[in-house]
Design a protein around this motif. Structure first.
Motif, PDB file in Angstrom:
ATOM      1  N   VAL A  30       0.868  -1.172   0.000  1.00 10.20           N
ATOM      2  CA  VAL A  30       0.000   0.000   0.000  1.00 10.20           C
ATOM      3  C   VAL A  30       0.906   1.223   0.000  1.00 10.20           C
ATOM      4  O   VAL A  30       1.759   1.368   0.869  1.00 10.20           O
ATOM      5  CB  VAL A  30      -0.908   0.021   1.246  1.00 10.20           C
ATOM      6  N   VAL A  31       0.729   2.095  -0.983  1.00 10.40           N
ATOM      7  CA  VAL A  31       1.521   3.327  -1.061  1.00 10.40           C
ATOM      8  C   VAL A  31       0.588   4.485  -0.730  1.00 10.40           C
ATOM      9  O   VAL A  31      -0.315   4.807  -1.501  1.00 10.40           O
ATOM     10  CB  VAL A  31       2.148   3.500  -2.465  1.00 10.40           C
ATOM     11  N   LEU A  32       0.815   5.074   0.456  1.00  5.88           N
ATOM     12  CA  LEU A  32      -0.033   6.165   0.922  1.00  5.88           C
ATOM     13  C   LEU A  32       0.366   7.470   0.256  1.00  5.88           C
ATOM     14  O   LEU A  32       1.541   7.694  -0.035  1.00  5.88           O
ATOM     15  CB  LEU A  32       0.089   6.304   2.441  1.00  5.88           C
ATOM     16  N   PRO A  33      -0.602   8.351   0.055  1.00 10.68           N
ATOM     17  CA  PRO A  33      -0.286   9.636  -0.581  1.00 10.68           C
ATOM     18  C   PRO A  33       0.496  10.535   0.370  1.00 10.68           C
ATOM     19  O   PRO A  33       0.181  10.630   1.549  1.00 10.68           O
ATOM     20  CB  PRO A  33      -1.664  10.218  -0.888  1.00 10.68           C
ATOM     21  N   GLN A  34       1.522  11.176  -0.162  1.00 14.35           N
ATOM     22  CA  GLN A  34       2.294  12.103   0.656  1.00 14.35           C
ATOM     23  C   GLN A  34       1.551  13.430   0.776  1.00 14.35           C
ATOM     24  O   GLN A  34       1.568  14.065   1.810  1.00 14.35           O
ATOM     25  CB  GLN A  34       3.672  12.328   0.053  1.00 14.35           C
ATOM     26  N   PHE A  35       0.910  13.839  -0.271  1.00  8.94           N
ATOM     27  CA  PHE A  35       0.163  15.085  -0.261  1.00  8.94           C
ATOM     28  C   PHE A  35      -1.307  14.745  -0.471  1.00  8.94           C
ATOM     29  O   PHE A  35      -1.851  13.943   0.261  1.00  8.94           O
ATOM     30  CB  PHE A  35       0.705  16.031  -1.335  1.00  8.94           C
ATOM     31  N   ASN A  37      -2.780  13.178  -3.112  1.00  6.19           N
ATOM     32  CA  ASN A  37      -2.802  12.352  -4.320  1.00  6.19           C
ATOM     33  C   ASN A  37      -3.632  11.101  -4.087  1.00  6.19           C
ATOM     34  O   ASN A  37      -4.343  10.984  -3.104  1.00  6.19           O
ATOM     35  CB  ASN A  37      -1.380  11.978  -4.727  1.00  6.19           C
ATOM     36  N   THR A  38      -3.508  10.138  -4.950  1.00  2.00           N
ATOM     37  CA  THR A  38      -4.272   8.901  -4.825  1.00  2.00           C
ATOM     38  C   THR A  38      -3.497   7.855  -4.032  1.00  2.00           C
ATOM     39  O   THR A  38      -2.275   7.845  -3.994  1.00  2.00           O
ATOM     40  CB  THR A  38      -4.604   8.325  -6.208  1.00  2.00           C
ATOM     41  N   LEU A  39      -4.231   6.960  -3.414  1.00  2.00           N
ATOM     42  CA  LEU A  39      -3.693   5.818  -2.687  1.00  2.00           C
ATOM     43  C   LEU A  39      -3.556   4.684  -3.689  1.00  2.00           C
ATOM     44  O   LEU A  39      -4.503   4.380  -4.415  1.00  2.00           O
ATOM     45  CB  LEU A  39      -4.653   5.430  -1.570  1.00  2.00           C
ATOM     46  N   ASN A  40      -2.385   4.049  -3.763  1.00  4.43           N
ATOM     47  CA  ASN A  40      -2.142   2.999  -4.749  1.00  4.43           C
ATOM     48  C   ASN A  40      -1.912   1.664  -4.060  1.00  4.43           C
ATOM     49  O   ASN A  40      -1.245   1.592  -3.033  1.00  4.43           O
ATOM     50  CB  ASN A  40      -0.927   3.354  -5.608  1.00  4.43           C
ATOM     51  N   LEU A  41      -2.439   0.596  -4.654  1.00  2.00           N
ATOM     52  CA  LEU A  41      -2.259  -0.763  -4.155  1.00  2.00           C
ATOM     53  C   LEU A  41      -1.561  -1.600  -5.211  1.00  2.00           C
ATOM     54  O   LEU A  41      -1.891  -1.525  -6.393  1.00  2.00           O
ATOM     55  CB  LEU A  41      -3.607  -1.409  -3.833  1.00  2.00           C
ATOM     56  N   PHE A  42      -0.593  -2.416  -4.759  1.00  2.00           N
ATOM     57  CA  PHE A  42       0.146  -3.303  -5.641  1.00  2.00           C
ATOM     58  C   PHE A  42       0.143  -4.708  -5.058  1.00  2.00           C
ATOM     59  O   PHE A  42       0.214  -4.886  -3.846  1.00  2.00           O
ATOM     60  CB  PHE A  42       1.601  -2.837  -5.780  1.00  2.00           C
ATOM     61  N   PHE A  43       0.070  -5.714  -5.932  1.00  6.58           N
ATOM     62  CA  PHE A  43       0.221  -7.107  -5.531  1.00  6.58           C
ATOM     63  C   PHE A  43       1.591  -7.559  -6.008  1.00  6.58           C
ATOM     64  O   PHE A  43       1.934  -7.393  -7.178  1.00  6.58           O
ATOM     65  CB  PHE A  43      -0.877  -7.980  -6.156  1.00  6.58           C
ATOM     66  N   GLU A  44       2.387  -8.102  -5.083  1.00  8.50           N
ATOM     67  CA  GLU A  44       3.763  -8.494  -5.411  1.00  8.50           C
ATOM     68  C   GLU A  44       3.990  -9.958  -5.071  1.00  8.50           C
ATOM     69  O   GLU A  44       3.432 -10.470  -4.111  1.00  8.50           O
ATOM     70  CB  GLU A  44       4.749  -7.638  -4.622  1.00  8.50           C
ATOM     71  N   TRP A  45       4.840 -10.601  -5.875  1.00  6.73           N
ATOM     72  CA  TRP A  45       5.253 -11.968  -5.584  1.00  6.73           C
ATOM     73  C   TRP A  45       6.653 -12.180  -6.115  1.00  6.73           C
ATOM     74  O   TRP A  45       7.086 -11.522  -7.046  1.00  6.73           O
ATOM     75  CB  TRP A  45       4.270 -12.982  -6.173  1.00  6.73           C
ATOM     76  N   HIS A  46       7.358 -13.086  -5.456  1.00 11.34           N
ATOM     77  CA  HIS A  46       8.668 -13.471  -5.978  1.00 11.34           C
ATOM     78  C   HIS A  46       9.036 -14.849  -5.461  1.00 11.34           C
ATOM     79  O   HIS A  46       8.756 -15.210  -4.335  1.00 11.34           O
ATOM     80  CB  HIS A  46       9.751 -12.441  -5.637  1.00 11.34           C
ATOM     81  N   ARG A  47       9.638 -15.597  -6.361  1.00  7.73           N
ATOM     82  CA  ARG A  47      10.186 -16.897  -5.987  1.00  7.73           C
ATOM     83  C   ARG A  47      11.506 -16.644  -5.304  1.00  7.73           C
ATOM     84  O   ARG A  47      12.184 -15.664  -5.595  1.00  7.73           O
ATOM     85  CB  ARG A  47      10.374 -17.771  -7.213  1.00  7.73           C
ATOM     86  N   LEU A  48      11.863 -17.493  -4.405  1.00  7.42           N
ATOM     87  CA  LEU A  48      13.123 -17.323  -3.689  1.00  7.42           C
ATOM     88  C   LEU A  48      14.278 -17.342  -4.675  1.00  7.42           C
ATOM     89  O   LEU A  48      14.379 -18.216  -5.530  1.00  7.42           O
ATOM     90  CB  LEU A  48      13.279 -18.413  -2.637  1.00  7.42           C
ATOM     91  N   GLY A  49      15.146 -16.338  -4.589  1.00  5.99           N
ATOM     92  CA  GLY A  49      16.282 -16.229  -5.480  1.00  5.99           C
ATOM     93  C   GLY A  49      15.989 -15.525  -6.792  1.00  5.99           C
ATOM     94  O   GLY A  49      16.851 -15.438  -7.648  1.00  5.99           O
ATOM     95  N   ARG A  50      14.781 -15.025  -6.963  1.00  5.98           N
ATOM     96  CA  ARG A  50      14.386 -14.331  -8.198  1.00  5.98           C
ATOM     97  C   ARG A  50      13.955 -12.904  -7.878  1.00  5.98           C
ATOM     98  O   ARG A  50      13.744 -12.541  -6.735  1.00  5.98           O
ATOM     99  CB  ARG A  50      13.213 -15.055  -8.880  1.00  5.98           C
ATOM    100  N   ALA A  51      13.776 -12.108  -8.906  1.00  9.44           N
ATOM    101  CA  ALA A  51      13.338 -10.723  -8.734  1.00  9.44           C
ATOM    102  C   ALA A  51      11.849 -10.657  -8.390  1.00  9.44           C
ATOM    103  O   ALA A  51      11.073 -11.542  -8.747  1.00  9.44           O
ATOM    104  CB  ALA A  51      13.592  -9.927 -10.007  1.00  9.44           C
ATOM    105  N   THR A  52      11.463  -9.600  -7.714  1.00  8.38           N
ATOM    106  CA  THR A  52      10.067  -9.388  -7.336  1.00  8.38           C
ATOM    107  C   THR A  52       9.268  -8.884  -8.539  1.00  8.38           C
ATOM    108  O   THR A  52       9.712  -8.010  -9.266  1.00  8.38           O
ATOM    109  CB  THR A  52       9.977  -8.360  -6.197  1.00  8.38           C
ATOM    110  N   THR A  53       8.072  -9.431  -8.706  1.00  7.24           N
ATOM    111  CA  THR A  53       7.148  -8.980  -9.737  1.00  7.24           C
ATOM    112  C   THR A  53       6.029  -8.219  -9.046  1.00  7.24           C
ATOM    113  O   THR A  53       5.486  -8.679  -8.049  1.00  7.24           O
ATOM    114  CB  THR A  53       6.559 -10.166 -10.504  1.00  7.24           C
ATOM    115  N   SER A  54       5.691  -7.056  -9.569  1.00  9.64           N
ATOM    116  CA  SER A  54       4.680  -6.210  -8.954  1.00  9.64           C
ATOM    117  C   SER A  54       3.631  -5.818  -9.983  1.00  9.64           C
ATOM    118  O   SER A  54       3.970  -5.449 -11.105  1.00  9.64           O
ATOM    119  CB  SER A  54       5.350  -4.959  -8.374  1.00  9.64           C
ATOM    120  N   ARG A  55       2.372  -5.916  -9.594  1.00  9.50           N
ATOM    121  CA  ARG A  55       1.270  -5.519 -10.473  1.00  9.50           C
ATOM    122  C   ARG A  55       0.387  -4.529  -9.721  1.00  9.50           C
ATOM    123  O   ARG A  55       0.056  -4.746  -8.555  1.00  9.50           O
ATOM    124  CB  ARG A  55       0.405  -6.719 -10.859  1.00  9.50           C
ATOM    125  N   ALA A  56      -0.004  -3.473 -10.383  1.00 12.97           N
ATOM    126  CA  ALA A  56      -0.913  -2.495  -9.785  1.00 12.97           C
ATOM    127  C   ALA A  56      -2.302  -3.113  -9.651  1.00 12.97           C
ATOM    128  O   ALA A  56      -2.813  -3.718 -10.596  1.00 12.97           O
ATOM    129  CB  ALA A  56      -0.968  -1.242 -10.630  1.00 12.97           C
TER     130      ALA A  56
END
Length: 87
Positions: A30-35, A37-56
């Motif tokens: 969850v990315v809260l607005p600093q000013f 702005n809009t509140l954004n939500l992302f779903f993230e997953w990663h296999r161990l030893g791999r890069a993280t994948t993030s989707r809005a």
């Protein structure tokens, strides 16, 4: 929107992405607005030893911050998904 409505909307969005594979970590960011702005939500997953994948998942107006945070807390409790809140 209500807490239950937002929770249902989030779960319907992440359900196809949440494949529950072994050695894979899943989380909601969850990315809260600093000013004002809009509140954004992302779903993230990663296999161990791999890069993280993030989707809005979705964006919400800054007036719904408390409602969205309550819905995310319910998802964390009910589904056991890791939740990180960033400012």
């Amino acid at each position: 929107m209500t807490v239950e409505g937002i929770e249902l909307e989030i779960m319907n969005t992440i359900e196809p992405l949440w494949k529950k594979e072994s050695n894979t970590l899943y989380g909601v960011r969850v990315v809260l607005p600093q000013f004002d702005n809009t509140l954004n939500l992302f779903f993230e997953w990663h296999r161990l030893g791999r890069a993280t994948t993030s989707r809005a998942i979705n964006s919400y107006p800054s007036e719904e911050v408390e409602t969205v945070l309550a819905a995310v807390r319910l998802i964390k409790i009910e589904k056991g998904i890791t939740v990180s809140i960033n400012r």
